[in-house]
Design a protein around this motif. Structure first.
Motif: not given
Length: 129
Positions: A4-10, A37-40, A75-82
Motif C-alpha cells: 500500500x502507498x504510504x500516502x494512504x490514497x484509496x 498528488x505532489x503533496x501526497x 511516519x504513521x499516516x496522512x490526512x489530506x483535509x483540503x
C-alpha cells in the motif's frame, strides 16, 4: 496491504492504492497532475527517505541546500483535509501528517502552497496550523 502507498490514497472501492499505482510514478519522474498528488508523493518520499525527490520538487526559491531525516522517526499516516487551486498556477493543500519519534507522537498540521511551472508542480512553503 503490504504494498500500500504510504500516502494512504484509496481507490473507488475504498481500498488502499498500491505504491506502484500511486506515488511511485512521481518518484520515478512522472510529473504530479496536481498539487494534492505532489503533496501526497512528497509525504511518501519522507516515509521512504527519498531526499533527491523532495529536493527536486521543492521550489528553488525556498529549497534548502540539504535535507536530513530524523533516523528514529516513524511516519504513521496522512490526512489530506483540503485541496484548492487559488488560480491557474497556484494551489494550497491542508494536511495532517502523524509520526512517532522515540515513542512520542507528533502531528504536523500545515497549509502548504504550491506553484506549477512548465507543467511541474513544486512545493513553495507552508503555514503551521
Amino acid at each position: 496491504m503490504a504494498d500500500a502507498c504510504p500516502c494512504g490514497r484509496l481507490d473507488a472501492r475504498g481500498r488502499p492504492l498500491p505504491y506502484a499505482a500511486c506515488c511511485q510514478p512521481c518518484h520515478d519522474g512522472q510529473p504530479a497532475p496536481d498539487a494534492e498528488a505532489l503533496m501526497r508523493s512528497r509525504y511518501s518520499a519522507f516515509v521512504r527517505q527519498n531526499a533527491a525527490y523532495l529536493l527536486a520538487t521543492w521550489h528553488p526559491t525556498t529549497r534548502p541546500a540539504t535535507l536530513d531525516f530524523e533516523p528514529a522517526q516513524r511516519w504513521l499516516g496522512l490526512d489530506v483535509r483540503a485541496h484548492r487551486r487559488t488560480d491557474g498556477t497556484h494551489a494550497e493543500v491542508e494536511f495532517v501528517a502523524r509520526s512517532r519519534v522515540a515513542g512520542r507522537g507528533q502531528r504536523l498540521h500545515e497549509r502548504s502552497r504550491f506553484v506549477c511551472e512548465a507543467g511541474h508542480w513544486f512545493y513553495v512553503d507552508g503555514d503551521m496550523l
